[in-house]
Scaffold this motif. Structure first.
Motif, PDB file in Angstrom:
ATOM      1  N   TYR A 115      -3.548 -22.974 -14.094  1.00 26.47           N
ATOM      2  CA  TYR A 115      -3.107 -21.873 -13.492  1.00 26.47           C
ATOM      3  C   TYR A 115      -2.012 -21.074 -14.420  1.00 26.47           C
ATOM      4  CZ  TYR A 115      -4.339 -24.349  -9.178  1.00 26.47           C
ATOM      5  OH  TYR A 115      -4.680 -25.289  -8.285  1.00 26.47           O
TER       6      TYR A 115
ATOM      7  N   VAL B 270      -5.845 -13.081 -10.108  1.00 24.09           N
ATOM      8  CA  VAL B 270      -5.241 -13.135  -9.026  1.00 24.09           C
ATOM      9  C   VAL B 270      -4.568 -11.532  -8.683  1.00 24.09           C
ATOM     10  CG1 VAL B 270      -3.409 -13.972  -7.529  1.00 24.09           C
ATOM     11  CG2 VAL B 270      -4.634 -15.449  -8.870  1.00 24.09           C
TER      12      VAL B 270
ATOM     13  N   LEU C 190       4.346 -19.358 -17.469  1.00 26.63           N
ATOM     14  CA  LEU C 190       3.976 -20.573 -17.085  1.00 26.63           C
ATOM     15  C   LEU C 190       2.651 -21.061 -16.990  1.00 26.63           C
ATOM     16  CD1 LEU C 190       7.121 -20.696 -14.559  1.00 26.63           C
ATOM     17  CD2 LEU C 190       7.051 -22.365 -16.632  1.00 26.63           C
TER      18      LEU C 190
ATOM     19  N   TYR D 288       1.091 -18.262 -14.411  1.00 29.46           N
ATOM     20  CA  TYR D 288       2.106 -17.639 -13.797  1.00 29.46           C
ATOM     21  C   TYR D 288       2.978 -16.696 -14.661  1.00 29.46           C
ATOM     22  CZ  TYR D 288       1.205 -20.513  -9.477  1.00 29.46           C
ATOM     23  OH  TYR D 288       0.519 -21.220  -8.772  1.00 29.46           O
TER      24      TYR D 288
ATOM     25  N   TYR E 192      -6.550 -18.411 -12.202  1.00 28.57           N
ATOM     26  CA  TYR E 192      -6.604 -19.747 -11.906  1.00 28.57           C
ATOM     27  C   TYR E 192      -8.136 -20.045 -12.444  1.00 28.57           C
ATOM     28  CZ  TYR E 192      -8.898 -18.558  -7.532  1.00 28.57           C
ATOM     29  OH  TYR E 192      -9.842 -18.044  -6.787  1.00 28.57           O
TER      30      TYR E 192
ATOM     31  N   GLN F 129       1.532 -15.734  -9.505  1.00 30.18           N
ATOM     32  CA  GLN F 129       0.285 -16.203 -10.013  1.00 30.18           C
ATOM     33  C   GLN F 129      -0.664 -15.223 -10.652  1.00 30.18           C
ATOM     34  OE1 GLN F 129      -2.914 -18.033  -7.493  1.00 30.18           O
ATOM     35  NE2 GLN F 129      -1.974 -20.136  -8.398  1.00 30.18           N
TER      36      GLN F 129
ATOM     37  N   LEU G 289       8.048 -16.079  -8.986  1.00 33.21           N
ATOM     38  CA  LEU G 289       6.849 -16.617  -9.679  1.00 33.21           C
ATOM     39  C   LEU G 289       5.727 -15.614  -9.100  1.00 33.21           C
ATOM     40  CD1 LEU G 289       7.781 -20.023  -9.714  1.00 33.21           C
ATOM     41  CD2 LEU G 289       7.207 -19.093 -11.544  1.00 33.21           C
TER      42      LEU G 289
ATOM     43  N   PHE H 158       4.024 -27.833 -13.335  1.00 29.40           N
ATOM     44  CA  PHE H 158       4.338 -26.650 -14.469  1.00 29.40           C
ATOM     45  C   PHE H 158       4.602 -27.174 -15.711  1.00 29.40           C
ATOM     46  CE2 PHE H 158       4.274 -22.773 -11.627  1.00 29.40           C
ATOM     47  CZ  PHE H 158       4.463 -23.442 -10.658  1.00 29.40           C
ATOM     48  N   GLY H 159       4.205 -26.370 -16.809  1.00 32.91           N
ATOM     49  CA  GLY H 159       4.527 -26.833 -18.099  1.00 32.91           C
ATOM     50  C   GLY H 159       5.882 -26.143 -18.436  1.00 32.91           C
TER      51      GLY H 159
ATOM     52  N   TRP I 197      -6.818 -28.017  -4.942  1.00 32.67           N
ATOM     53  CA  TRP I 197      -5.973 -26.866  -4.320  1.00 32.67           C
ATOM     54  C   TRP I 197      -5.617 -27.241  -2.943  1.00 32.67           C
ATOM     55  CZ3 TRP I 197     -10.952 -25.685  -5.990  1.00 32.67           C
ATOM     56  CH2 TRP I 197     -11.793 -25.713  -4.991  1.00 32.67           C
ATOM     57  N   GLY I 198      -5.007 -26.158  -2.350  1.00 32.40           N
ATOM     58  CA  GLY I 198      -4.615 -26.574  -0.942  1.00 32.40           C
ATOM     59  C   GLY I 198      -3.346 -27.019  -0.954  1.00 32.40           C
ATOM     60  N   GLN I 199      -3.352 -28.454  -0.438  1.00 32.30           N
ATOM     61  CA  GLN I 199      -2.036 -29.323  -0.281  1.00 32.30           C
ATOM     62  C   GLN I 199      -1.585 -29.789  -1.687  1.00 32.30           C
ATOM     63  OE1 GLN I 199      -2.498 -32.649   2.162  1.00 32.30           O
ATOM     64  NE2 GLN I 199      -0.512 -32.580   2.895  1.00 32.30           N
ATOM     65  N   ASP I 200      -2.670 -29.691  -2.618  1.00 34.31           N
ATOM     66  CA  ASP I 200      -2.044 -30.471  -3.872  1.00 34.31           C
ATOM     67  C   ASP I 200      -0.798 -29.661  -4.662  1.00 34.31           C
ATOM     68  OD1 ASP I 200      -4.322 -32.252  -5.913  1.00 34.31           O
ATOM     69  OD2 ASP I 200      -3.768 -32.552  -4.042  1.00 34.31           O
ATOM     70  N   THR I 201       0.022 -30.628  -5.242  1.00 32.58           N
ATOM     71  CA  THR I 201       1.091 -30.336  -5.919  1.00 32.58           C
ATOM     72  C   THR I 201       0.640 -29.594  -7.060  1.00 32.58           C
ATOM     73  OG1 THR I 201       2.426 -32.005  -5.062  1.00 32.58           O
ATOM     74  CG2 THR I 201       3.127 -30.639  -7.235  1.00 32.58           C
ATOM     75  N   GLN I 202       1.390 -28.480  -7.770  1.00 28.47           N
ATOM     76  CA  GLN I 202       1.051 -27.949  -8.916  1.00 28.47           C
ATOM     77  C   GLN I 202       2.246 -28.541  -9.836  1.00 28.47           C
ATOM     78  OE1 GLN I 202       0.133 -23.920  -9.166  1.00 28.47           O
ATOM     79  NE2 GLN I 202      -1.335 -23.973  -7.468  1.00 28.47           N
TER      80      GLN I 202
END
Lengths: 112, 113
Positions: free
Chosen positions: B34, B59, B90, B36, B49, B46, B44, B104-105, B97-102
């Motif tokens: 992703y 997006v 970022l 951002y 992706y 988006q 933030l 960040f760099g 995706w969905g419930q998954d944590t993103q």
């Protein structure tokens, strides 16, 4: 479309007092909710996220409860610490897509 | 352990000049990637992706483009910078995706003058 609203842009508290940051959302689907925290000059990182089985997530003393009836996921902590000073974002995603929608953010400042 | 690296750390560029920002993820194969953007004092947003090499979804339209030339690399670019492009960029990754944590760099700070 999906949206997230954080009503407070800035919250200032005295150390030791309880914290509550508001988050409400709108979504066509049943979403997942997240709280991300961003300390000064750092990247955001996950604080906690909602569970599919309605358990209450907790991390570092923070907790949040997903209330589908009121479309809310408020962040709470019983006693604020100086190190909690940061920018807090509530975010939403739905299982069917890769988009993560963030609220406007709440800057929390904890003073001695 | 997974690591995410962004380059450059910061840039000062002139309006109308080109831009290329990079992001590399090590230690995880086939991540979702992703981009951002965070305006100074802003939230933030988006931008793009990517689920797999060669596929990028937009997006929002900000006169920017993105590409994924390799499984572990995500590039953000434009041929002509605007003042409104200033901000913090970022890169993030997730397993799904969905419930998954993103995750960040460290981000790239861009100032367009």
């Amino acid at each position: 479309g999906d949206s997230v609203t954080q009503t407070e842009g800035l919250v200032t508290l005295t150390e030791g007092l309880p914290v509550m940051l508001n988050c409400t959302y709108q979504s066509t689907y049943s979403p997942f909710l997240f709280w991300y925290v961003q300390h000064l000059n750092e990247a955001p990182k996950l604080l906690l996220k909602s569970f599919t089985d309605n358990k209450r997530p907790e991390h570092q003393g923070f907790h949040a409860t997903l209330h589908k009836s009121s479309s809310s996921f408020h962040l709470q902590k019983s006693s604020a610490q100086l190190s909690d000073s940061a920018l807090y974002y509530c975010a939403l995603s739905v299982n069917a897509g890769a988009k993560l929608t963030f609220g406007g953010g709440t800057r929390l400042t904890v003073r001695p | 352990a997974q690591t995410i690296h962004q380059w450059p750390v910061a840039e000062i560029k002139a309006v109308g000049s080109p831009l290329s920002l990079g992001c590399t993820i090590k230690g995880k194969s086939s991540p979702n990637l992703y981009w951002y953007w965070q305006a100074t004092g802003g939230t933030l947003q988006q931008l793009f992706y990517s689920i797999t090499v060669g596929q990028v979804e937009s997006v929002v339209q900000l006169n920017l483009s993105a590409s994924r030339p390799k499984d572990d690399q995500f590039i953000l670019s434009t041929e002509k910078l605007l003042l409104s492009h200033s901000g913090f960029y970022l890169c993030a990754w997730s397993l799904d995706w969905g419930q998954d944590t993103q995750y960040f760099g460290p981000g790239t700070r861009l100032l367009v003058l």
